[in-house]
Design a protein around this motif. Sequence first.
Motif, PDB file in Angstrom:
ATOM      1  N   PHE A 243      -0.160  27.070  51.313  1.00  0.00           N
ATOM      2  CA  PHE A 243       0.797  27.916  52.014  1.00  0.00           C
ATOM      3  C   PHE A 243       1.786  28.514  51.021  1.00  0.00           C
ATOM      4  CE2 PHE A 243       4.459  28.847  54.790  1.00  0.00           C
ATOM      5  CZ  PHE A 243       3.815  29.631  55.730  1.00  0.00           C
ATOM      6  N   GLY A 244       1.939  27.847  49.910  1.00  0.00           N
ATOM      7  CA  GLY A 244       2.805  28.324  48.834  1.00  0.00           C
ATOM      8  C   GLY A 244       2.325  27.700  47.536  1.00  0.00           C
ATOM      9  N   ILE A 245       3.210  26.997  46.860  1.00  0.00           N
ATOM     10  CA  ILE A 245       2.858  26.349  45.612  1.00  0.00           C
ATOM     11  C   ILE A 245       2.249  24.968  45.845  1.00  0.00           C
ATOM     12  CG2 ILE A 245       3.844  25.347  43.506  1.00  0.00           C
ATOM     13  CD1 ILE A 245       3.411  28.344  43.414  1.00  0.00           C
ATOM     14  N   TYR A 246       2.753  24.255  46.836  1.00  0.00           N
ATOM     15  CA  TYR A 246       2.264  22.906  47.098  1.00  0.00           C
ATOM     16  C   TYR A 246       0.842  22.955  47.655  1.00  0.00           C
ATOM     17  CZ  TYR A 246       7.055  21.302  46.465  1.00  0.00           C
ATOM     18  OH  TYR A 246       8.292  21.023  45.939  1.00  0.00           O
ATOM     19  N   SER A 247       0.034  21.970  47.277  1.00  0.00           N
ATOM     20  CA  SER A 247      -1.355  21.931  47.722  1.00  0.00           C
ATOM     21  C   SER A 247      -1.640  20.620  48.452  1.00  0.00           C
ATOM     22  CB  SER A 247      -2.313  22.077  46.538  1.00  0.00           C
ATOM     23  OG  SER A 247      -2.129  21.020  45.612  1.00  0.00           O
ATOM     24  N   GLY A 248      -2.750  20.570  49.122  1.00  0.00           N
ATOM     25  CA  GLY A 248      -3.154  19.382  49.853  1.00  0.00           C
ATOM     26  C   GLY A 248      -4.450  19.637  50.578  1.00  0.00           C
ATOM     27  N   LYS A 249      -4.919  18.670  51.344  1.00  0.00           N
ATOM     28  CA  LYS A 249      -6.152  18.817  52.108  1.00  0.00           C
ATOM     29  C   LYS A 249      -5.936  19.861  53.208  1.00  0.00           C
ATOM     30  CE  LYS A 249      -9.391  16.271  55.038  1.00  0.00           C
ATOM     31  NZ  LYS A 249      -9.693  14.958  55.676  1.00  0.00           N
ATOM     32  N   PRO A 250      -6.808  20.871  53.291  1.00  0.00           N
ATOM     33  CA  PRO A 250      -6.630  21.914  54.314  1.00  0.00           C
ATOM     34  C   PRO A 250      -6.646  21.329  55.731  1.00  0.00           C
ATOM     35  CG  PRO A 250      -8.232  22.599  52.672  1.00  0.00           C
ATOM     36  CD  PRO A 250      -7.957  21.142  52.410  1.00  0.00           C
ATOM     37  N   GLY A 292      -1.147  21.250  52.331  1.00  0.00           N
ATOM     38  CA  GLY A 292       0.233  20.945  51.956  1.00  0.00           C
ATOM     39  C   GLY A 292       1.210  21.442  52.993  1.00  0.00           C
ATOM     40  N   PHE A 293       2.057  20.531  53.497  1.00  0.00           N
ATOM     41  CA  PHE A 293       2.960  20.876  54.592  1.00  0.00           C
ATOM     42  C   PHE A 293       4.408  21.117  54.160  1.00  0.00           C
ATOM     43  CE2 PHE A 293       0.195  18.587  57.983  1.00  0.00           C
ATOM     44  CZ  PHE A 293      -0.602  19.714  58.079  1.00  0.00           C
ATOM     45  N   GLU A 294       4.764  20.806  52.910  1.00  0.00           N
ATOM     46  CA  GLU A 294       6.157  20.908  52.501  1.00  0.00           C
ATOM     47  C   GLU A 294       6.750  22.275  52.802  1.00  0.00           C
ATOM     48  OE1 GLU A 294       3.746  19.672  50.701  1.00  0.00           O
ATOM     49  OE2 GLU A 294       4.339  17.805  49.724  1.00  0.00           O
ATOM     50  N   GLU A 295       6.057  23.321  52.361  1.00  0.00           N
ATOM     51  CA  GLU A 295       6.591  24.676  52.550  1.00  0.00           C
ATOM     52  C   GLU A 295       6.410  25.170  53.982  1.00  0.00           C
ATOM     53  OE1 GLU A 295       5.923  26.962  48.453  1.00  0.00           O
ATOM     54  OE2 GLU A 295       4.449  25.400  48.878  1.00  0.00           O
ATOM     55  N   VAL A 296       5.475  24.581  54.716  1.00  0.00           N
ATOM     56  CA  VAL A 296       5.332  24.913  56.132  1.00  0.00           C
ATOM     57  C   VAL A 296       6.565  24.439  56.893  1.00  0.00           C
ATOM     58  CG1 VAL A 296       3.955  24.614  58.219  1.00  0.00           C
ATOM     59  CG2 VAL A 296       2.816  24.789  55.996  1.00  0.00           C
ATOM     60  N   VAL A 297       7.076  23.272  56.513  1.00  0.00           N
ATOM     61  CA  VAL A 297       8.294  22.749  57.139  1.00  0.00           C
ATOM     62  C   VAL A 297       9.452  23.715  56.923  1.00  0.00           C
ATOM     63  CG1 VAL A 297      10.011  20.896  57.075  1.00  0.00           C
ATOM     64  CG2 VAL A 297       7.569  20.337  56.996  1.00  0.00           C
ATOM     65  N   TRP A 298       9.641  24.161  55.697  1.00  0.00           N
ATOM     66  CA  TRP A 298      10.739  25.086  55.396  1.00  0.00           C
ATOM     67  C   TRP A 298      10.558  26.388  56.166  1.00  0.00           C
ATOM     68  CZ3 TRP A 298       9.631  24.370  49.494  1.00  0.00           C
ATOM     69  CH2 TRP A 298       9.917  23.056  49.139  1.00  0.00           C
ATOM     70  N   TRP A 299       9.327  26.859  56.260  1.00  0.00           N
ATOM     71  CA  TRP A 299       9.026  28.116  56.950  1.00  0.00           C
ATOM     72  C   TRP A 299       9.377  28.011  58.432  1.00  0.00           C
ATOM     73  CZ3 TRP A 299       4.158  28.757  59.912  1.00  0.00           C
ATOM     74  CH2 TRP A 299       4.007  30.044  60.436  1.00  0.00           C
ATOM     75  N   VAL A 300       8.940  26.934  59.072  1.00  0.00           N
ATOM     76  CA  VAL A 300       9.220  26.758  60.499  1.00  0.00           C
ATOM     77  C   VAL A 300      10.719  26.656  60.746  1.00  0.00           C
ATOM     78  CG1 VAL A 300       8.973  25.195  62.467  1.00  0.00           C
ATOM     79  CG2 VAL A 300       6.980  25.725  61.031  1.00  0.00           C
ATOM     80  N   LEU A 301      11.413  25.870  59.928  1.00  0.00           N
ATOM     81  CA  LEU A 301      12.852  25.683  60.133  1.00  0.00           C
ATOM     82  C   LEU A 301      13.639  26.967  59.891  1.00  0.00           C
ATOM     83  CD1 LEU A 301      13.374  22.143  58.555  1.00  0.00           C
ATOM     84  CD2 LEU A 301      13.457  22.761  60.980  1.00  0.00           C
ATOM     85  N   SER A 302      13.092  27.888  59.119  1.00  0.00           N
ATOM     86  CA  SER A 302      13.812  29.147  58.864  1.00  0.00           C
ATOM     87  C   SER A 302      13.955  29.979  60.133  1.00  0.00           C
ATOM     88  CB  SER A 302      13.096  29.961  57.781  1.00  0.00           C
ATOM     89  OG  SER A 302      11.863  30.493  58.253  1.00  0.00           O
ATOM     90  N   TYR A 303      13.135  29.687  61.148  1.00  0.00           N
ATOM     91  CA  TYR A 303      13.242  30.391  62.428  1.00  0.00           C
ATOM     92  C   TYR A 303      14.031  29.584  63.459  1.00  0.00           C
ATOM     93  CZ  TYR A 303       9.840  33.704  60.610  1.00  0.00           C
ATOM     94  OH  TYR A 303       9.206  34.659  59.848  1.00  0.00           O
ATOM     95  N   THR A 304      14.732  28.570  62.995  1.00  0.00           N
ATOM     96  CA  THR A 304      15.592  27.692  63.812  1.00  0.00           C
ATOM     97  C   THR A 304      14.850  27.217  65.067  1.00  0.00           C
ATOM     98  OG1 THR A 304      16.658  29.566  64.945  1.00  0.00           O
ATOM     99  CG2 THR A 304      17.660  28.805  62.886  1.00  0.00           C
TER     100      THR A 304
END
Length: 332
Positions: A243-250, A292-304
């Motif tokens: 989703f960004g820089i962080y990687s993980g199992k799709p 990788g979910f780290e940046e997904v968390v930030w993305w979701v929270l950016s929409y409050t």
Amino acid sequence: MSDHQGRNQQLVRQWNILMKLASHRVVGVTVGELMEENQVTRRTVERDLEALCEAGFPVAVIQQEGTQKYWGVIGSAPGLPPFPLDQDELIAIWMACGLFDFFEGTPYKDGMDRVRKKISSTLPPKVVARLEDLHGLFIPIRHQRAVYGEKRDIVAAINKAVLARRICAMTYHNPAWEKPRSYTIMPCGILVHRQILYLAALIEGHQKITIFSLRRIKEMAMTDGRFDLPDDFSLSNQVSGNFGIYSGKPEKVRVRFDAEVAHYPEEILFHPSQVNTKNPDGSVDVELTVGGFEEVVWWVLSYTDHVKVLQPKKLAEKIRQTAEAVAARYHP
């Protein structure tokens, strides 16, 4: 001055004029501009143009405004550089130069500045002035960017190592660590994410790509060792699922954008795997397959509170925990 020296100067001047005309196939050059650039008389320039025509080069007046004539090369000519940039191409390059301001202090910015200077040197002043005006019309907002001034030598070393496929000794420091760590790496390429530069590399003894922030590299030295990548290796494929820089199992992620913000997923492609589904109430479900979910968390929270995670449950729980932790900071 001897006749031989004079002849040499004439040939050099005519070649320079030919190069100038070749790079102005679209806009043309005036005799006055050629006089000023070569510090010669009008008659000398006119004779040079006649000589080039007689030599078989397709030199001619390509446009005229009143009595003002603009000379250029028609079509292609043997031995001339292919530089027939039209207006849109020139604007695109000029805008790209501005985007590289994000990388001030790196060889990339320096290289783009040289490109802009070379373009300027081949264009008439009126065209250069018009291109300079673009800085006030097409503006990349650069308030938030990494600073690379002291990393110039490191970035240059990484460039050489990536191109030469040289094994490197690297010292890296993550702010979360107590002290820097040393690695033997195989640099595979440079990534750009949100105007920040990253190094993608294989660590000795590991099979998967690791991504390092260039800002956090303390030392980088090429060794005498070399490495080869598999013929089917593709850095783009290696990071395409992220989703960004962080990687993980799709994993499949599904989030719902409320009707008030449903236009965002319709206007923006957040990820290549994105699939939108419009609901009767105006909301939009967005489905992604990402690692990788780290940046997904930030993305979701950016929409409050306008976006809700529907799948997977562990991501929804991570969002809930993070939101509660944020709220706790503001309790009296």
